[in-house]
Enzyme design. Structure first.
Site, PDB file in Angstrom:
ATOM      1  N   ASP A 196      12.605  13.273 -22.457  1.00  0.00           N
ATOM      2  CA  ASP A 196      11.494  12.846 -23.318  1.00  0.00           C
ATOM      3  C   ASP A 196      11.970  12.534 -24.734  1.00  0.00           C
ATOM      4  OD1 ASP A 196       9.471  12.859 -21.522  1.00  0.00           O
ATOM      5  OD2 ASP A 196       8.429  14.616 -22.322  1.00  0.00           O
ATOM      6  N   TYR A 207      14.525   4.384 -12.862  1.00  0.00           N
ATOM      7  CA  TYR A 207      13.296   3.595 -12.989  1.00  0.00           C
ATOM      8  C   TYR A 207      13.412   2.645 -14.184  1.00  0.00           C
ATOM      9  CZ  TYR A 207       8.651   2.235 -14.507  1.00  0.00           C
ATOM     10  OH  TYR A 207       7.579   1.493 -14.945  1.00  0.00           O
ATOM     11  N   LYS A 265       7.212   3.627  -9.624  1.00  0.00           N
ATOM     12  CA  LYS A 265       7.144   3.908 -11.071  1.00  0.00           C
ATOM     13  C   LYS A 265       7.372   5.367 -11.471  1.00  0.00           C
ATOM     14  CE  LYS A 265       2.171   4.692 -11.110  1.00  0.00           C
ATOM     15  NZ  LYS A 265       0.901   4.563 -11.780  1.00  0.00           N
ATOM     16  N   LYS A 300      13.774  -1.671 -14.511  1.00  0.00           N
ATOM     17  CA  LYS A 300      12.980  -2.601 -15.341  1.00  0.00           C
ATOM     18  C   LYS A 300      13.906  -3.416 -16.241  1.00  0.00           C
ATOM     19  CE  LYS A 300       8.885  -1.598 -13.880  1.00  0.00           C
ATOM     20  NZ  LYS A 300       8.136  -2.573 -13.097  1.00  0.00           N
ATOM     21  N   LEU A 307       0.812  -1.229   0.000  1.00  0.00           N
ATOM     22  CA  LEU A 307       0.000   0.000   0.000  1.00  0.00           C
ATOM     23  C   LEU A 307       0.844   1.277   0.000  1.00  0.00           C
ATOM     24  CD1 LEU A 307      -2.924  -1.059   2.437  1.00  0.00           C
ATOM     25  CD2 LEU A 307      -2.840  -1.235  -0.047  1.00  0.00           C
ATOM     26  N   SER A 334       8.120  -2.262 -19.220  1.00  0.00           N
ATOM     27  CA  SER A 334       7.660  -0.992 -19.760  1.00  0.00           C
ATOM     28  C   SER A 334       8.332  -0.714 -21.098  1.00  0.00           C
ATOM     29  CB  SER A 334       8.045   0.110 -18.768  1.00  0.00           C
ATOM     30  OG  SER A 334       7.902   1.370 -19.361  1.00  0.00           O
ATOM     31  N   ALA A 335       7.638   0.045 -21.930  1.00  0.00           N
ATOM     32  CA  ALA A 335       8.239   0.484 -23.196  1.00  0.00           C
ATOM     33  C   ALA A 335       9.451   1.365 -22.948  1.00  0.00           C
ATOM     34  CB  ALA A 335       7.199   1.247 -24.009  1.00  0.00           C
ATOM     35  N   THR A 336       9.606   1.828 -21.717  1.00  0.00           N
ATOM     36  CA  THR A 336      10.764   2.672 -21.404  1.00  0.00           C
ATOM     37  C   THR A 336      12.073   1.906 -21.635  1.00  0.00           C
ATOM     38  OG1 THR A 336      11.543   4.291 -19.799  1.00  0.00           O
ATOM     39  CG2 THR A 336      10.988   2.160 -18.908  1.00  0.00           C
ATOM     40  N   ARG A 351       2.703   9.214 -28.397  1.00  0.00           N
ATOM     41  CA  ARG A 351       2.782   7.998 -27.579  1.00  0.00           C
ATOM     42  C   ARG A 351       1.665   7.034 -27.988  1.00  0.00           C
ATOM     43  NH1 ARG A 351       6.635  10.478 -26.651  1.00  0.00           N
ATOM     44  NH2 ARG A 351       7.638  10.996 -24.666  1.00  0.00           N
ATOM     45  N   ARG A 383      10.486  18.426 -21.996  1.00  0.00           N
ATOM     46  CA  ARG A 383      10.835  17.846 -20.692  1.00  0.00           C
ATOM     47  C   ARG A 383      12.105  17.010 -20.869  1.00  0.00           C
ATOM     48  NH1 ARG A 383       6.231  14.116 -17.926  1.00  0.00           N
ATOM     49  NH2 ARG A 383       6.760  12.790 -19.695  1.00  0.00           N
TER      50      ARG A 383
HETATM   51  P1  NAD Z   1       0.811   1.593  -8.986  1.00  0.00           P
HETATM   52  O1  NAD Z   1       1.793   2.372  -8.211  1.00  0.00           O
HETATM   53  O2  NAD Z   1      -0.589   2.079  -9.057  1.00  0.00           O
HETATM   54  O3  NAD Z   1       0.791   0.069  -8.480  1.00  0.00           O
HETATM   55  C1  NAD Z   1       1.919  -0.565  -7.954  1.00  0.00           C
HETATM   56  C2  NAD Z   1       1.495  -1.214  -6.646  1.00  0.00           C
HETATM   57  O4  NAD Z   1       2.628  -1.886  -6.082  1.00  0.00           O
HETATM   58  C3  NAD Z   1       1.012  -0.215  -5.602  1.00  0.00           C
HETATM   59  O5  NAD Z   1      -0.241  -0.652  -5.111  1.00  0.00           O
HETATM   60  C4  NAD Z   1       2.083  -0.230  -4.523  1.00  0.00           C
HETATM   61  O6  NAD Z   1       1.542   0.003  -3.244  1.00  0.00           O
HETATM   62  C5  NAD Z   1       2.643  -1.628  -4.693  1.00  0.00           C
HETATM   63  N1  NAD Z   1       4.042  -1.801  -4.252  1.00  0.00           N
HETATM   64  C6  NAD Z   1       5.110  -1.025  -4.572  1.00  0.00           C
HETATM   65  N2  NAD Z   1       6.220  -1.519  -4.007  1.00  0.00           N
HETATM   66  C7  NAD Z   1       5.860  -2.646  -3.340  1.00  0.00           C
HETATM   67  C8  NAD Z   1       6.558  -3.601  -2.562  1.00  0.00           C
HETATM   68  N3  NAD Z   1       7.872  -3.485  -2.357  1.00  0.00           N
HETATM   69  N4  NAD Z   1       5.877  -4.620  -2.040  1.00  0.00           N
HETATM   70  C9  NAD Z   1       4.530  -4.756  -2.232  1.00  0.00           C
HETATM   71  N5  NAD Z   1       3.813  -3.861  -2.951  1.00  0.00           N
HETATM   72  C10 NAD Z   1       4.466  -2.826  -3.492  1.00  0.00           C
HETATM   73  O7  NAD Z   1       1.417   1.423 -10.455  1.00  0.00           O
HETATM   74  P2  NAD Z   1       0.749   0.853 -11.772  1.00  0.00           P
HETATM   75  O8  NAD Z   1       0.580   1.979 -12.711  1.00  0.00           O
HETATM   76  O9  NAD Z   1      -0.410   0.013 -11.433  1.00  0.00           O
HETATM   77  O10 NAD Z   1       1.961  -0.021 -12.308  1.00  0.00           O
HETATM   78  C11 NAD Z   1       2.062  -1.405 -12.027  1.00  0.00           C
HETATM   79  C12 NAD Z   1       3.386  -1.904 -12.584  1.00  0.00           C
HETATM   80  O11 NAD Z   1       3.449  -1.629 -13.972  1.00  0.00           O
HETATM   81  C13 NAD Z   1       4.613  -1.239 -11.947  1.00  0.00           C
HETATM   82  O12 NAD Z   1       5.625  -2.215 -11.806  1.00  0.00           O
HETATM   83  C14 NAD Z   1       5.004  -0.212 -12.994  1.00  0.00           C
HETATM   84  O13 NAD Z   1       6.391   0.071 -12.954  1.00  0.00           O
HETATM   85  C15 NAD Z   1       4.623  -0.916 -14.289  1.00  0.00           C
HETATM   86  N6  NAD Z   1       4.348   0.012 -15.382  1.00  0.00           N
HETATM   87  C16 NAD Z   1       3.428   1.014 -15.206  1.00  0.00           C
HETATM   88  C17 NAD Z   1       3.188   1.907 -16.251  1.00  0.00           C
HETATM   89  C18 NAD Z   1       2.213   3.044 -16.073  1.00  0.00           C
HETATM   90  O14 NAD Z   1       2.293   4.011 -16.825  1.00  0.00           O
HETATM   91  N7  NAD Z   1       1.270   2.996 -15.130  1.00  0.00           N
HETATM   92  C19 NAD Z   1       3.863   1.764 -17.463  1.00  0.00           C
HETATM   93  C20 NAD Z   1       4.765   0.719 -17.607  1.00  0.00           C
HETATM   94  C21 NAD Z   1       5.001  -0.152 -16.556  1.00  0.00           C
HETATM   95  N1  UDP Z   2       3.295  15.604 -21.397  1.00  0.00           N
HETATM   96  C1  UDP Z   2       2.988  16.950 -21.441  1.00  0.00           C
HETATM   97  N2  UDP Z   2       2.593  17.559 -20.293  1.00  0.00           N
HETATM   98  C2  UDP Z   2       2.463  16.899 -19.106  1.00  0.00           C
HETATM   99  C3  UDP Z   2       2.764  15.523 -19.085  1.00  0.00           C
HETATM  100  C4  UDP Z   2       3.175  14.910 -20.242  1.00  0.00           C
HETATM  101  O1  UDP Z   2       3.103  17.569 -22.488  1.00  0.00           O
HETATM  102  O2  UDP Z   2       2.110  17.518 -18.090  1.00  0.00           O
HETATM  103  C5  UDP Z   2       3.694  14.919 -22.636  1.00  0.00           C
HETATM  104  C6  UDP Z   2       5.076  14.284 -22.576  1.00  0.00           C
HETATM  105  O3  UDP Z   2       6.063  15.233 -22.947  1.00  0.00           O
HETATM  106  C7  UDP Z   2       4.925  13.129 -23.585  1.00  0.00           C
HETATM  107  C8  UDP Z   2       3.455  12.727 -23.445  1.00  0.00           C
HETATM  108  O4  UDP Z   2       2.799  13.843 -22.846  1.00  0.00           O
HETATM  109  O5  UDP Z   2       5.136  13.605 -24.906  1.00  0.00           O
HETATM  110  C9  UDP Z   2       3.243  11.502 -22.555  1.00  0.00           C
HETATM  111  O6  UDP Z   2       3.879  11.738 -21.318  1.00  0.00           O
HETATM  112  P1  UDP Z   2       3.708  10.752 -20.080  1.00  0.00           P
HETATM  113  O7  UDP Z   2       4.538  11.293 -18.968  1.00  0.00           O
HETATM  114  O8  UDP Z   2       2.259  10.523 -19.828  1.00  0.00           O
HETATM  115  O9  UDP Z   2       4.306   9.378 -20.634  1.00  0.00           O
HETATM  116  P2  UDP Z   2       5.813   8.994 -21.070  1.00  0.00           P
HETATM  117  O10 UDP Z   2       6.535  10.249 -21.419  1.00  0.00           O
HETATM  118  O11 UDP Z   2       6.375   8.311 -19.904  1.00  0.00           O
HETATM  119  O12 UDP Z   2       5.641   8.117 -22.253  1.00  0.00           O
END
Ligand code: NAD
Ligand code: UDP
Length: 363
Positions: free
Chosen positions: A319, A150, A86, A154, A35, A126-128, A232, A316
């Site tokens: 980016d 971050y 994240k 990953k 949490l 992640s696509a990152t 994106r 940013r």
């Molecule tokens: P989120 O923060 O909403 O969910 C992550 C959950 O993990 C949270 O509920 C947090 O409390 C829990 N958590 C964190 N560290 C923990 C630990 N050590 N032990 C137990 N629980 C823990 O994030 P999300 O957007 O739901 O993302 C889920 C996963 O997907 C993450 O690993 C994130 O890096 C990955 N991801 C997210 C995105 C995005 O844009 N949301 C994109 C690519 C990858």
């Molecule tokens: N972005 C923006 N203003 C904001 C947040 C994001 O212009 O306040 C743009 C950012 O530069 C990118 C796109 O929105 O081009 C998606 O950004 P986000 O942070 O959601 O995802 P990521 O960059 O991680 O793919």
């Protein structure tokens, strides 16, 4: 037989939506979450939506002892590992916290899984990990590189999973590389609830629309894209959740094949045995389509009839101009593809945001 899945991070944004999809697909679920970035209220609401109790354990994936108790008490088919931190900016300020949580936490989880012979994993990547892509759309064989802790965390976990798969072919390690998850459940009951001012575009837009933030800053209007703003691949979180179910179903099919194979062949001399080991399997989850910042802002304003004031601001740091997936592998292997449109993403985000202006916190 109902398969039971451990969902680490299941109280979070993507995890909570995936719990619903898992339940609907007939899986039993146990949620394990510390949490740090979520609330019990999300779990309560998921339980209401599925009209069934949820087994929730508050715990940290770095706590091997507690994890062992959980594995001893349940017979899991596999684990979906969402738990992680994240926020890119925070990871730059606190790299040790990110490596400890995301990398050490995953190692601890894998060690416990190995001890209990649970070797099916779906990991949130992640696509990152693709950094600034050389070619578009990005397929799974594209080179990987990251510039922030971050993303590095990953990528490090991906390398660990690759090594693990080489070391022992009992491991089945589906690594889902998400593009840009947005949207919320159609009920408006669960959605993304950032702790502070959002860093991501869609929650920022919706908080401007609801009046919590004054104005969106669009970071850069001089990229080599359709209108100069960043492009994106936005993917509805409900589609993403379905992708996890598809990944588990694929793992189940492979496990069935392995069982049938063993039953029908003389083990030692069998040269025609099907190789059912999944190993390390990276799969993109994206829509395959790119949308610019301006396109998303315009779509949001149109479908919600809310104004979203914006100004252009400098790029940013870190980016990239454009990023969108080739989603062919997900279609071919998992029979999964995104179904929901940008309009759905905007409508559902707005329903969640307007019904819950303060997220899960009532005040
Ligand atoms: P989120 O923060 O909403 O969910 C992550 C959950 O993990 C949270 O509920 C947090 O409390 C829990 N958590 C964190 N560290 C923990 C630990 N050590 N032990 C137990 N629980 C823990 O994030 P999300 O957007 O739901 O993302 C889920 C996963 O997907 C993450 O690993 C994130 O890096 C990955 N991801 C997210 C995105 C995005 O844009 N949301 C994109 C690519 C990858
Ligand atoms: N972005 C923006 N203003 C904001 C947040 C994001 O212009 O306040 C743009 C950012 O530069 C990118 C796109 O929105 O081009 C998606 O950004 P986000 O942070 O959601 O995802 P990521 O960059 O991680 O793919």
């Amino acid at each position: 037989m109902q398969q039971k899945i451990l969902v680490t991070g299941g109280a979070g944004y993507i995890g909570s939506h995936t719990c619903i999809a898992l339940h609907e697909a007939g899986y039993g679920i146990v949620v394990y979450d510390n949490l740090t970035n979520s609330s019990r209220e999300a779990i309560n609401r998921v339980a209401q939506l599925i009209d069934a109790p949820i087994e929730f354990i508050e715990g940290d994936v770095r706590n091997a002892e507690q994890l062992r108790e959980v594995f001893a008490a349940h017979q899991f088919f596999g684990v979906i590992h969402f738990a992680g931190l994240k926020a890119v900016g925070e990871s730059v300020a606190k790299p040790l916290m990110y490596y400890n949580n995301n990398v050490s936490g995953t190692i601890t989880l894998l060690e416990v899984m190995a001890d209990y012979k649970v070797k099916n994993l779906v990991f949130s990547s992640s696509a990152t990990v693709y950094g600034d892509p050389e070619t578009l759309p990005i397929d799974e064989s594209s080179p990987r590189s990251c510039t922030n802790p971050y993303g590095q965390s990953k990528l490090m976990v991906e390398h660990i999973l690759e090594d693990l798969a080489v070391s022992d072919d009992d491991w089945n390690l589906v690594t889902l590389r998400y593009f840009n998850p947005v949207g919320a459940h159609i009920s408006g009951q669960i959605g993304e609830d950032p702790n502070d001012t959002p860093n991501n575009l869609m929650p920022y837009i919706s908080q401007v629309a609801v009046g919590k933030l004054e104005k969106l800053s669009i970071f850069g209007n001089d990229y080599p894209t359709v209108d100069g703003t960043g492009v994106r691949d936005y993917i509805h979180v409900v589609d993403l959740a379905a992708g996890h179910v598809a990944a588990l179903q694929y793992l189940e099919q492979q496990a069935d094949l392995a069982t049938n194979d063993l039953a029908t062949n003389d083990s030692v001399t069998n040269s025609s045995a099907i190789n059912t080991s999944v190993g390390f399997l990276p799969i993109n989850l994206g829509s395959g389509k790119g949308s610019s910042v301006l396109e998303l802002v315009t779509a949001f304003s149109e479908v919600t009839a809310q104004s979203v004031p914006y100004q252009f601001a400098p790029r940013r740091a870190g980016d990239i101009a454009s990023c969108y997936a080739s989603a062919d592998k997900a279609k071919a292997l998992l029979n999964w593809q995104a179904q929901l449109s940008i309009t759905d993403m905007c409508v559902d985000t707005w329903r969640w945001q307007s019904m819950n202006p303060n997220g899960y916190c009532p005040t």
